[in-house]
Motif scaffolding. Structure first.
Motif, mmCIF file in Angstrom:
data_model
loop_
_atom_site.group_PDB
_atom_site.id
_atom_site.type_symbol
_atom_site.label_atom_id
_atom_site.label_comp_id
_atom_site.label_asym_id
_atom_site.label_seq_id
_atom_site.Cartn_x
_atom_site.Cartn_y
_atom_site.Cartn_z
ATOM 1 N N ASP A 41 0.807 -1.223 0.000
ATOM 2 C CA ASP A 41 0.000 0.000 0.000
ATOM 3 C C ASP A 41 0.838 1.271 0.000
ATOM 4 O OD1 ASP A 41 1.080 -0.111 2.507
ATOM 5 O OD2 ASP A 41 -0.816 -0.239 3.591
ATOM 6 N N GLY A 42 2.151 1.129 -0.123
ATOM 7 C CA GLY A 42 2.995 2.328 -0.172
ATOM 8 C C GLY A 42 3.185 3.008 1.170
ATOM 9 N N VAL A 43 2.840 2.338 2.267
ATOM 10 C CA VAL A 43 2.956 2.971 3.584
ATOM 11 C C VAL A 43 4.132 2.398 4.383
ATOM 12 C CG1 VAL A 43 1.825 3.323 5.817
ATOM 13 C CG2 VAL A 43 0.510 3.555 3.704
ATOM 14 N N LYS A 44 4.202 1.090 4.513
ATOM 15 C CA LYS A 44 5.168 0.484 5.450
ATOM 16 C C LYS A 44 6.494 0.139 4.787
ATOM 17 C CE LYS A 44 2.036 -2.645 6.258
ATOM 18 N NZ LYS A 44 0.989 -2.045 5.407
ATOM 19 N N TYR A 45 6.446 -0.299 3.519
ATOM 20 C CA TYR A 45 7.664 -0.665 2.793
ATOM 21 C C TYR A 45 7.328 -0.732 1.310
ATOM 22 C CZ TYR A 45 5.349 -5.196 3.370
ATOM 23 O OH TYR A 45 4.425 -6.198 3.403
ATOM 24 N N GLY A 46 8.370 -0.843 0.496
ATOM 25 C CA GLY A 46 8.144 -0.930 -0.941
ATOM 26 C C GLY A 46 7.913 0.428 -1.569
ATOM 27 N N LEU A 47 7.419 0.384 -2.795
ATOM 28 C CA LEU A 47 7.237 1.612 -3.583
ATOM 29 C C LEU A 47 6.151 2.518 -3.003
ATOM 30 C CD1 LEU A 47 7.842 2.942 -6.524
ATOM 31 C CD2 LEU A 47 5.670 1.859 -7.143
ATOM 32 N N ARG A 48 6.410 3.835 -3.018
ATOM 33 C CA ARG A 48 5.334 4.821 -2.885
ATOM 34 C C ARG A 48 5.449 5.752 -4.083
ATOM 35 N NH1 ARG A 48 4.106 8.741 2.230
ATOM 36 N NH2 ARG A 48 3.639 6.738 3.198
ATOM 37 N N PRO A 57 14.837 -7.115 17.634
ATOM 38 C CA PRO A 57 16.177 -6.575 17.887
ATOM 39 C C PRO A 57 16.620 -5.482 16.907
ATOM 40 C CG PRO A 57 16.292 -8.798 16.981
ATOM 41 C CD PRO A 57 14.855 -8.525 17.258
ATOM 42 N N ASP A 58 16.066 -5.511 15.703
ATOM 43 C CA ASP A 58 16.562 -4.563 14.683
ATOM 44 C C ASP A 58 15.431 -3.692 14.144
ATOM 45 O OD1 ASP A 58 19.239 -5.610 14.752
ATOM 46 O OD2 ASP A 58 18.448 -7.358 13.707
ATOM 47 N N ALA A 59 14.760 -2.993 15.031
ATOM 48 C CA ALA A 59 13.616 -2.176 14.597
ATOM 49 C C ALA A 59 14.027 -1.164 13.537
ATOM 50 C CB ALA A 59 12.999 -1.466 15.799
ATOM 51 N N LYS A 60 15.249 -0.693 13.619
ATOM 52 C CA LYS A 60 15.698 0.322 12.651
ATOM 53 C C LYS A 60 15.704 -0.247 11.223
ATOM 54 C CE LYS A 60 20.734 -0.395 13.105
ATOM 55 N NZ LYS A 60 20.565 -1.822 13.072
ATOM 56 N N ASP A 61 15.949 -1.556 11.091
ATOM 57 C CA ASP A 61 15.923 -2.175 9.757
ATOM 58 C C ASP A 61 14.516 -2.173 9.170
ATOM 59 O OD1 ASP A 61 18.574 -2.645 10.046
ATOM 60 O OD2 ASP A 61 18.399 -4.788 10.458
ATOM 61 N N ILE A 62 13.528 -2.310 10.049
ATOM 62 C CA ILE A 62 12.138 -2.278 9.585
ATOM 63 C C ILE A 62 11.762 -0.851 9.204
ATOM 64 C CG2 ILE A 62 9.728 -2.627 10.272
ATOM 65 C CD1 ILE A 62 10.709 -4.888 12.105
ATOM 66 N N LEU A 108 9.307 8.715 6.839
ATOM 67 C CA LEU A 108 9.475 8.615 8.297
ATOM 68 C C LEU A 108 9.558 10.010 8.910
ATOM 69 C CD1 LEU A 108 12.246 5.973 9.141
ATOM 70 C CD2 LEU A 108 9.819 5.846 9.693
ATOM 71 N N GLU A 109 9.079 10.131 10.142
ATOM 72 C CA GLU A 109 9.247 11.378 10.888
ATOM 73 C C GLU A 109 9.455 10.999 12.350
ATOM 74 O OE1 GLU A 109 6.731 14.736 9.296
ATOM 75 O OE2 GLU A 109 6.160 14.748 11.410
ATOM 76 N N ASN A 110 10.610 11.299 12.885
ATOM 77 C CA ASN A 110 10.932 10.937 14.271
ATOM 78 C C ASN A 110 10.690 9.447 14.552
ATOM 79 O OD1 ASN A 110 11.522 13.639 14.754
ATOM 80 N ND2 ASN A 110 9.367 14.065 15.278
ATOM 81 N N ASP A 111 11.223 8.620 13.692
ATOM 82 C CA ASP A 111 11.080 7.164 13.828
ATOM 83 C C ASP A 111 9.622 6.701 13.792
ATOM 84 O OD1 ASP A 111 13.716 6.619 13.780
ATOM 85 O OD2 ASP A 111 13.951 6.302 15.943
ATOM 86 N N THR A 112 8.782 7.475 13.170
ATOM 87 C CA THR A 112 7.377 7.095 13.038
ATOM 88 C C THR A 112 7.020 7.092 11.558
ATOM 89 O OG1 THR A 112 6.945 8.239 15.097
ATOM 90 C CG2 THR A 112 5.020 7.663 13.780
ATOM 91 N N ILE A 113 6.300 6.050 11.130
ATOM 92 C CA ILE A 113 5.914 5.964 9.720
ATOM 93 C C ILE A 113 4.803 6.972 9.445
ATOM 94 C CG2 ILE A 113 4.847 4.472 7.982
ATOM 95 C CD1 ILE A 113 6.249 2.096 9.386
ATOM 96 N N VAL A 114 5.013 7.780 8.403
ATOM 97 C CA VAL A 114 4.035 8.820 8.077
ATOM 98 C C VAL A 114 2.983 8.247 7.126
ATOM 99 C CG1 VAL A 114 3.706 11.078 6.988
ATOM 100 C CG2 VAL A 114 5.759 10.616 8.368
#
Lengths: 527, 106
Positions: free
Chosen positions: A355-362, B78-83, B90-96
């Motif tokens: 969905d372009g939010v968590k990973y992959g293409l946006r 263990p590797d949240a930064k990789d996710i 991203l904004e302040n480690d939060t997905i926008v």
């Protein structure tokens, strides 16, 4: 003979005898890949005439990572540690498996920039066994196809026996990388025949294990009730050794069976004396849509393919197997229509996560809100085949059509399963140890000959898909060449968790036919 | 035989699927959908007794072959930064997440 010409078991034996090193094996492998493979698949690439002469198995070559792994194997050996049962054996991974810190693309634009933060269980087990991953190989986008042509990464893989022909799919890169002598082993997946069909087209061995025999953790999902990771190999023995490593329970996948994994190699040479092997007329009739009307028509199997299966039966009978003729498998022909429904419903569900939010293409286009971003992203990121599966899955599972399509397909799946239960029942009339069938209704077709006609393409899987619906294991192995010198695959199907019997029968067939003339003919890219 | 998936049904599906197609794609996909439904129609002729159950999986899930459910305990990844590194914005480690459209119900 070069190192890269040897089987996985031969390589690891030489390594343990200190007659070679993992780094030497890797060097030979990478040199050979450089000679036959051509450039790796890439987004927006135009296919040139030069590309048409090469195999193009890869999307990503992981040669630096491979060198580190190979060096670690050599260090373990030097230190007197056991480096694992597949030590130093190079292998490729279908790019539908997540491997930490490598691009894990599913051959789709929507995941082209995705680097997995973790590694799939099956890959992790191969690496723990000392095998060395040399790269991620091409496939149909999200595994949706039977020719590898639908990959967003072009040039797509070509058949090492004749590069004008497809390698099959969706594990086309896996089968071609083994068939072209690039690696002895590859990790593929089989949802309707996606290991066995390309294995048949590329003249190699392919195994769809029992559903649940191998963990799906880290596998980018297509149809979750059908997907099976499994080995592609040059020989039955190598396939058995690889399944030994990757099979077994996994706390990360609740559908991975806890049933003990037998020692596949110890009984491999046990022969077929006394085994009951069935032939079914329902696997010698094939169905294809009429090119003009689209109506389904029944045809006889091509004579060369039928002759290969019957020859295999004769060979096995001469070794003491009892061949049981006229085994009824009446619901075989419904495998594809059922698959059109079930796989699409499951695929549509699995594809909603992109969905372009968590990973992959946006999308980089401007958008006003979330929904518009979804639409733009998914339109840019998905090719035609994922879009088609989403639309069909949503249609046949809609409340007003579910009874007519989805619920009905799930009931017909029960009938397909019952066909297998009946013939493998140890107290039944047939008491089969295995069913011997052709793997595919044709040999490898030409590039562009079928692509675009999604019904015709799907019927390439008509002899493999019933095993996926039933969950039972299947093994495809080379059974000869047709008049164009393209490989013919023969298939062995067994009862739940009876992979060992299939390996035993396949190995016996290999040994009995090792001096047949067709076995001396090599793929064209190796001549 | 008339097309089962008409342009109107198709457009509705496309919207539900959060897709946006050009005319060429739409024409191809609608044709393929209708062709696939022709093949699926073969299922309608199969006599199915009332007692035939559905199969969601081929291999039955017997308790002896199934893993026990894990304890419902959370574990720190263990590797949240990789996710987070995979997120497009991203904004302040939060997905926008872009603005969610609102519809006022009547």
């Amino acid at each position: 003979m070069e190192l890269c010409d040897l089987t996985a078991l031969e390589l690891t034996r030489l390594l343990r005898q200190k007659k070679t090193s993992a780094v030497e094996i890797l060097t030979s492998t990478l040199q050979h890949i450089g000679q036959v493979d051509g450039r790796s698949g890439a987004l927006d690439a135009t296919v040139t005439d030069e590309d048409k002469e090469k195999v193009h198995s890869f999307i990503t070559l992981t040669d630096e990572m491979a060198l580190k792994q190979a060096s670690a194997v050599d260090a373990d050996l030097a230190a007197g540690k056991d480096p694992g049962p597949l030590a130093g054996v190079p292998f490729t991974v279908k790019d539908i498996f997540c491997v930490k810190d490598t691009p894990s693309t599913a051959a789709s634009r929507i995941l082209a920039n995705f680097k997995s933060p973790y590694t799939a269980t099956a890959v992790e087990r191969m690496q723990a066994a000392g095998a060395v991953m040399v790269g991620k190989v091409n496939l149909d986008e999200f595994t949706y196809g039977s020719s590898t042509e639908s990959s967003a990464f072009q040039p797509s893989t070509r058949n090492p026996w004749d590069t004008a022909h497809v390698p099959g799919g969706s594990s086309g890169g896996s089968a071609a990388s083994v068939g072209a002598g690039e690696v002895p082993l590859s990790l593929g997946t089989d949802t309707a025949g996606s290991i066995r069909q390309p294995a048949a087209f590329c003249g190699v061995v392919g195994v769809k294990p029992t559903y649940g025999r191998v963990s799906r953790y880290g596998l980018i999902a297509f149809a979750s009730s059908l997907d099976c990771p499994g080995p592609v190999a040059r020989t039955v023995s190598d396939a058995a050794a690889m399944l030994q490593v990757i099979a077994g329970a996994d706390p990360h996948d609740s559908t991975a069976a806890t049933t003990a994994v037998p020692d596949y190699l110890s009984k491999l040479e046990g022969g077929v004396k006394g085994m009951r092997i069935g032939l079914s007329p329902d696997y010698f009739r094939i169905t294809f849509p009429d090119p003009k009307t689209g109506e389904l028509q029944e045809q006889a199997l091509p004579k060369e393919i039928e002759a290969s299966v019957r020859h295999a039966a004769d060979v096995l009978a001469a070794m003491g197997a009892e061949i049981v003729e006229e085994v009824p498998m009446p619901n075989t022909r419904y495998g594809i229509p059922v698959y059109f429904v079930i796989s699409r419903v499951e695929a549509a569900s699995n594809l909603h996560r992109y969905d372009g939010v968590k990973y992959g293409l946006r999308t980089k286009q401007p958008y006003t809100d979330l929904r518009q971003m979804y639409k733009l992203t998914r339109n840019e990121g998905f090719g035609l085949q994922p879009k088609l599966r989403i639309l069909m899955g949503m249609y046949v599972s809609a409340a007003q059509y579910s009874e007519q399509y989805y619920q009905r397909a799930l009931k017909v799946r029960t009938l397909i399963r019952r066909d297998f239960e009946t013939v493998f029942d140890p107290a039944g009339s047939y008491r089969l140890d295995a069913l011997l069938t052709p793997t595919t209704p044709t040999t490898a077709f030409e590039m562009d000959a079928v692509y675009g006609d999604t019904v015709l393409m799907q019927y390439a899987d008509q002899l493999t898909v019933p095993a996926n619906h039933a969950g039972v294991p299947g093994l495809s192995l080379p059974g000869g060449l047709d008049e164009k010198e393209l490989p013919i695959g023969i298939q062995l199907l067994g009862a739940d968790y009876c992979e060992q019997k299939l390996f035993q029968i396949g190995r016996a067939y290999e040994q009995a036919t090792e001096n047949e003339a067709w076995r001396r003919i090599k793929p064209r890219v190796l001549r | 035989m008339s097309e089962q998936i008409t342009p109107e049904i198709f457009d509705h599906l496309v919207d539900l699927a959060a897709l946006e197609l050009d005319a060429g794609q739409a024409e191809y996909l609608r044709k393929q959908l209708n062709n696939q439904l022709k093949a699926i129609r073969e299922l309608e002729a199969i006599p199915l007794g009332e007692n035939i159950p559905i199969s969601l999986h081929g291999v039955p899930y017997a308790a002896a072959e199934s893993a026990a459910l894990r304890e419902d305990e959370w574990h720190l990844y263990p590797d949240a930064k990789d996710i987070l590194a995979q997120a497009p914005q991203l904004e302040n480690d939060t997905i926008v997440v872009p603005d969610i459209p609102h519809t006022t119900l009547k």
